[in-house]
Design a protein around this motif. Structure first.
Motif, PDB file in Angstrom:
ATOM      1  N   ARG A 145       0.812  -1.212   0.000  1.00 37.52           N
ATOM      2  CA  ARG A 145       0.000   0.000   0.000  1.00 37.52           C
ATOM      3  C   ARG A 145       0.850   1.269   0.000  1.00 37.52           C
ATOM      4  NH1 ARG A 145      -2.918   2.016  -0.954  1.00 37.52           N
ATOM      5  NH2 ARG A 145      -4.182   2.985   0.659  1.00 37.52           N
ATOM      6  N   ASP A 152      -3.767   5.794  -4.186  1.00 38.47           N
ATOM      7  CA  ASP A 152      -4.046   6.708  -3.095  1.00 38.47           C
ATOM      8  C   ASP A 152      -4.863   7.912  -3.569  1.00 38.47           C
ATOM      9  OD1 ASP A 152      -2.701   5.106  -1.324  1.00 38.47           O
ATOM     10  OD2 ASP A 152      -0.851   6.283  -1.354  1.00 38.47           O
ATOM     11  N   ARG A 153      -4.598   8.367  -4.773  1.00 39.90           N
ATOM     12  CA  ARG A 153      -5.272   9.557  -5.282  1.00 39.90           C
ATOM     13  C   ARG A 153      -6.565   9.248  -6.012  1.00 39.90           C
ATOM     14  NH1 ARG A 153      -1.910  13.898  -8.394  1.00 39.90           N
ATOM     15  NH2 ARG A 153      -4.009  14.768  -8.323  1.00 39.90           N
ATOM     16  N   ARG A 155      -7.985   5.645  -6.519  1.00 42.08           N
ATOM     17  CA  ARG A 155      -8.564   4.312  -6.391  1.00 42.08           C
ATOM     18  C   ARG A 155      -8.638   3.677  -7.788  1.00 42.08           C
ATOM     19  NH1 ARG A 155      -7.214   5.814  -2.034  1.00 42.08           N
ATOM     20  NH2 ARG A 155      -8.510   5.920  -0.166  1.00 42.08           N
TER      21      ARG A 155
END
Length: 269
Positions: A145, A152-153, A155
């Motif tokens: 992750r 993170d920005r 999906r």
């Protein structure tokens, strides 16, 4: 960030509606062209495309090593992107002797195969004395992750990471397609980022048979996934000598094949 676009939307909540921008993953048609002839058209994230080209050619058996691709050019078009490759003469001749045309979405890893034999091709036996601890395998998806900036920005993006015993995740690639992310990782390794035999592939997706095939073709001895395998993937992993660990979470995982590469964890009667 390359591979992402910010688009306007409306965030709707119980308290009202708020206009905002949301980062979304780009999805672009990418044509892989060898000797002037298209071998595949895949929907892909437009990042790390050189890695994708090399990894795809390796896992599809077009080449056996990265240096058999003599030149590689990324050519943007209004409609998409071409990855133009010229192969060493002997590989070009071998490619010309087989018919292989693929056109498919990111969700499909075998579109366009013209025989059942191609779909169920023989795989090289993967031999390795690599050993991982239980905790390393169980914690691998969570460790990955930290190497997923696109996810993170935005999906909606898969990742494939390279896990090395005692070092953690040392390399990762992302893409809207799970097959593409794995091909990018394999291509990066083949281009000098690491020895596939020295680590494990860590996947954010389910493990279907073509994912096992790609790992075996690349010489990756261990496959770790956050989701489930198919029954055929389990059988094929066992036949190829791969270690297959799925549903990996902090604390444990389901081990389907290759237990000799996992150290620790006492048997419970």
């Amino acid at each position: 960030m390359k591979g992402l676009a910010s688009l306007p939307m409306t965030a709707v909540h119980a308290g009202g509606r708020v206009p905002a921008l949301r980062a979304l993953p780009e999805e672009v048609p990418v044509s892989l062209v060898c000797q002037g002839s298209s071998q595949a058209v895949m929907m892909c994230s437009p990042a790390d495309l050189e890695d994708f080209a090399v990894g795809f050619c390796l896992t599809e058996g077009i080449v056996r090593a990265a240096d058999e691709i003599e030149s590689l050019e990324v050519v943007p078009h209004a409609q998409g992107i071409e990855l133009r490759m010229w192969l060493r003469a002997d590989r070009a001749e071998a490619l010309g002797a087989r018919r292989r045309m693929m056109a498919g979405p990111v969700g499909c890893g075998m579109c366009g195969l013209d025989s059942l034999e191609q779909a169920m091709r023989d795989l090289p036996a993967v031999v390795s004395d690599l050993r991982f601890g239980v905790e390393e395998i169980a914690g691998a998806p969570e460790a990955l992750r930290a190497s997923q900036p696109m996810h993170d920005r935005a999906r909606a993006v898969h990742a494939a990471g390279f896990l090395v015993p005692g070092q953690g995740i040392v390399l990762a690639r992302e893409d809207v397609g799970r097959h593409n992310a794995l091909d990018k990782l394999i291509g990066a390794l083949a281009r000098g980022a690491g020895d596939p035999a020295s680590g494990a592939a860590v996947l954010t997706s389910r493990v279907s048979v073509e994912m096992v095939q790609k790992c075996a073709m690349a010489g990756l001895p261990v496959v770790v996934a956050v989701s489930a395998p198919t029954a055929l993937a389990v059988r094929m992993a066992g036949e190829a000598g791969l270690t297959l660990a799925c549903f990996a979470r902090e604390g444990g995982f389901d081990l389907w094949s290759g237990p000799e590469r996992i150290a620790g964890g006492a048997d419970v009667a």
